[in-house]
Design a protein around this motif. Structure first.
Motif, PDB file in Angstrom:
ATOM      1  N   HIS A  76       0.946  -1.082   0.468  1.00 26.92           N
ATOM      2  CA  HIS A  76      -0.005   0.062  -0.227  1.00 26.92           C
ATOM      3  C   HIS A  76       1.480   1.201   0.016  1.00 26.92           C
ATOM      4  O   HIS A  76       1.835   1.949   1.608  1.00 26.92           O
ATOM      5  CB  HIS A  76      -1.051  -0.317   0.977  1.00 26.92           C
ATOM      6  CG  HIS A  76      -1.676   1.343   1.337  1.00 26.92           C
ATOM      7  ND1 HIS A  76      -3.080   0.467   0.919  1.00 26.92           N
ATOM      8  CD2 HIS A  76      -1.649   2.028   1.150  1.00 26.92           C
ATOM      9  CE1 HIS A  76      -4.044   2.409   2.286  1.00 26.92           C
ATOM     10  NE2 HIS A  76      -2.776   2.864   1.738  1.00 26.92           N
ATOM     11  N   HIS A  78       1.090   6.167  -2.281  1.00 27.79           N
ATOM     12  CA  HIS A  78       0.821   6.741  -2.595  1.00 27.79           C
ATOM     13  C   HIS A  78       1.854   7.193  -3.866  1.00 27.79           C
ATOM     14  O   HIS A  78       2.618   7.814  -3.068  1.00 27.79           O
ATOM     15  CB  HIS A  78       0.189   7.477  -1.999  1.00 27.79           C
ATOM     16  CG  HIS A  78      -1.442   6.988  -0.852  1.00 27.79           C
ATOM     17  ND1 HIS A  78      -2.406   7.082  -1.559  1.00 27.79           N
ATOM     18  CD2 HIS A  78      -0.836   5.863  -0.375  1.00 27.79           C
ATOM     19  CE1 HIS A  78      -3.239   6.742  -0.816  1.00 27.79           C
ATOM     20  NE2 HIS A  78      -2.214   6.278   0.088  1.00 27.79           N
ATOM     21  N   HIS A 231      -8.919   2.225   1.402  1.00 33.95           N
ATOM     22  CA  HIS A 231      -8.869   2.916   2.713  1.00 33.95           C
ATOM     23  C   HIS A 231      -9.533   2.353   4.093  1.00 33.95           C
ATOM     24  O   HIS A 231     -11.044   2.426   4.198  1.00 33.95           O
ATOM     25  CB  HIS A 231      -8.107   3.893   3.597  1.00 33.95           C
ATOM     26  CG  HIS A 231      -6.765   4.665   2.939  1.00 33.95           C
ATOM     27  ND1 HIS A 231      -7.283   4.950   1.425  1.00 33.95           N
ATOM     28  CD2 HIS A 231      -5.947   4.873   2.621  1.00 33.95           C
ATOM     29  CE1 HIS A 231      -6.291   5.437   0.959  1.00 33.95           C
ATOM     30  NE2 HIS A 231      -5.276   5.379   1.905  1.00 33.95           N
ATOM     31  N   HIS A 270      -4.365   0.370   6.547  1.00 33.15           N
ATOM     32  CA  HIS A 270      -4.609   0.308   7.677  1.00 33.15           C
ATOM     33  C   HIS A 270      -5.654  -0.489   8.594  1.00 33.15           C
ATOM     34  O   HIS A 270      -5.394  -0.762   9.408  1.00 33.15           O
ATOM     35  CB  HIS A 270      -5.383   2.135   7.850  1.00 33.15           C
ATOM     36  CG  HIS A 270      -4.397   2.872   7.147  1.00 33.15           C
ATOM     37  ND1 HIS A 270      -3.152   3.018   7.506  1.00 33.15           N
ATOM     38  CD2 HIS A 270      -4.209   3.158   6.360  1.00 33.15           C
ATOM     39  CE1 HIS A 270      -2.579   4.009   7.106  1.00 33.15           C
ATOM     40  NE2 HIS A 270      -3.122   4.100   6.242  1.00 33.15           N
ATOM     41  N   ASP A 321       3.121   2.823   3.110  1.00 37.21           N
ATOM     42  CA  ASP A 321       1.842   4.011   2.909  1.00 37.21           C
ATOM     43  C   ASP A 321       2.420   5.519   3.004  1.00 37.21           C
ATOM     44  O   ASP A 321       2.049   6.226   2.932  1.00 37.21           O
ATOM     45  CB  ASP A 321       0.866   4.307   4.453  1.00 37.21           C
ATOM     46  CG  ASP A 321      -0.591   4.862   3.990  1.00 37.21           C
ATOM     47  OD1 ASP A 321      -0.067   4.912   2.971  1.00 37.21           O
ATOM     48  OD2 ASP A 321      -0.618   6.303   4.682  1.00 37.21           O
TER      49      ASP A 321
HETATM   50 ZN    ZN Z   1      -3.199   4.916   2.030  1.00 40.71          ZN
END
Ligand code: ZN
Ligand code: GUN
Length: 431
Positions: A76, A78, A231, A270, A321
């Motif tokens: 995960h 970005h 998420h 998460h 993340d």
């Molecule tokens: Zn994220």
């Protein structure tokens, strides 16, 4: 001329799940091991002397005492948040509005998106990460940018257009229809091309209307082999907001479930503050929960219940993340996972941490038959670590008896200086 090659060093592979077996019994360690690679695949693993004798004409790279394992799988990230990593002083919603959305806006520019995509993959390859599952921005060009960059590097990655049609600034919103159309055409363009996979990507319930969530659910139903990433239950303020936005929903997960966005190929980032009903449903469908420990401490989200969720039989992956997470490194991520578990009363074994960063994340992405382990038939995505990469680590390692004692200082204190080499599909990566 045969393109085969032999890598020699200490080799570590997993023969089982170190959360299900005594950790050391789930591993195969060779002090003088070898990995035979041909045509981008691992053909065989074994003892260095025997493999050398059996393949006398093959090119050899001897890494001495360095540790050879599968490359890391970051489940995960970005990538568009690369440049604003480590931005100070906010909690989730404020952090998104202050730092994240303005930066994501910049990826409307294809040249900037290409620059960030290349920079991101080189930063992570230098840290031994060979596969990532990445969010993009709402801009289709941001999806093209990361897939082009991965294609150029031969990487197996997962990515998708982030969809948002509300509670995001002008310029960073699509609509239910355009999100569906753009996602579909990107999926058709990229999914299954080379080593690339498309993931349907509604950012999270607060930034999608019920109509958009339904459109994403419809697209997933048409392409059930695709992963879907989003998420779930990251911060308590966020959960309260979701409750206000979806008054009819039983809980946060229900906002996805009611719109066709709960399934086995779902990746839920998460997943910290889950109710028992949410846990039961996630377990029933065998969805993947993605633990993002450096992000959860950095943004102040909470302590993921690794031991409790493992005991309930959940499928769990590990992730940075980036850029909510404060590091690009899966070593730092393992260290944070260890520390969070300690705060909850469990000492996670180094074998369990390494497994999460490789096999576990590959399993979460449903790719455990291709990546995440050093085994014949797997793709040759490999990282080589120096277990004495800094004076501080080296002095600690002199006391180690077992491999695990030798490896743990690198997990806790290591960084890109520990990475001697990263191979992608059998090819040594050079940034
Ligand atoms: Zn994220
Ligand atoms: N929730 C929705 N978007 C994001 C994001 O970009 N980062 C994190 N950590 N949480 C999110």
């Amino acid at each position: 001329m045969d393109n085969a090659q032999l890598l020699l060093g200490q080799t570590l592979a997993f023969s089982g799940d170190p959360f299900a077996l005594p950790p050391e019994e789930a591993c195969r360690l060779e002090r003088r091991g070898a990995v035979l690679i041909r045509d981008g695949l691992i053909v065989a693993t074994g003892l260095a002397d025997k493999m050398r004798a059996a393949h006398p004409a093959v090119r050899v790279t001897d890494y001495g005492e360095a540790l050879i394992t599968a490359g890391f799988v970051d489940a995960h990230v970005h990538y568009p948040q690369t440049a604003m990593i480590a931005s100070w002083g906010k909690r989730l919603i404020d952090w998104l509005n202050t730092y994240t959305f303005p930066e994501e806006m910049r990826l409307a520019d294809p040249a900037y998106a290409a620059e960030i995509a290349g920079r991101y993959l080189d930063l992570t390859l230098a840290r031994g990460t060979t596969t990532v599952a990445s969010y993009c921005t709402i801009h289709p060009v941001s999806v093209d940018a990361i897939f082009e960059a991965a294609l150029a590097r031969g990487q197996r990655i997962v990515a998708g257009k982030t969809c948002m049609d509300r509670n995001a600034p002008e310029g960073l919103r699509d609509t239910p229809q355009s999100a569906y159309d753009d996602s579909k055409s990107l999926l058709e363009k990229w999914h299954g091309r080379g080593r690339l996979s498309y993931a349907i990507t509604p950012r999270f319930s607060p930034t999608s209307s019920p109509e958009q969530l339904s459109a994403m659910g419809a697209l997933w139903a048409e392409h059930p082999d695709c992963l879907m990433q989003t998420h779930l239950s990251e911060q308590t303020d966020e959960i309260a907001w979701v409750r206000a936005l979806f008054p009819a929903a039983r809980d946060y997960l229900d906002t996805y479930e009611a719109h066709g966005l709960l399934g086995a190929n779902g990746l839920y980032g998460h997943a910290i503050h889950l109710t028992d009903r949410e846990k039961d449903r996630l377990r029933e469908v065998d969805a993947s929960l993605i633990h993002c420990p450096t992000s959860n401490t950095f943004i102040g989200s909470g302590l993921f219940d690794l031991a409790g969720l493992v005991a309930r039989g959940h499928r769990i992956g590990l992730a940075t993340d980036t850029g909510g997470g404060s590091s690009f490194s899966m070593l730092r991520t393992m260290a944070a996972a260890y520390e969070i578990a300690q705060l909850r009363g469990t000492a996670v074994h180094p074998a369990q941490l390494w497994w999460l960063a490789t096999c576990g994340s590959a399993r979460a992405l449903r790719m455990e038959d291709k990546i995440g382990n050093l085994k014949a038939g797997m793709e040759a995505d490999i990282v080589v670590h120096d277990l004495a990469s800094t004076p501080a680590i080296a002095q600690s390692v002199t006391r180690a008896g077992t491999l695990w004692e030798a490896l743990f200082p690198t997990i806790m204190m290591g960084d890109d200086r520990a990475v001697v080499a990263t191979y992608v599909g059998g090819v040594l990566h050079r940034a």
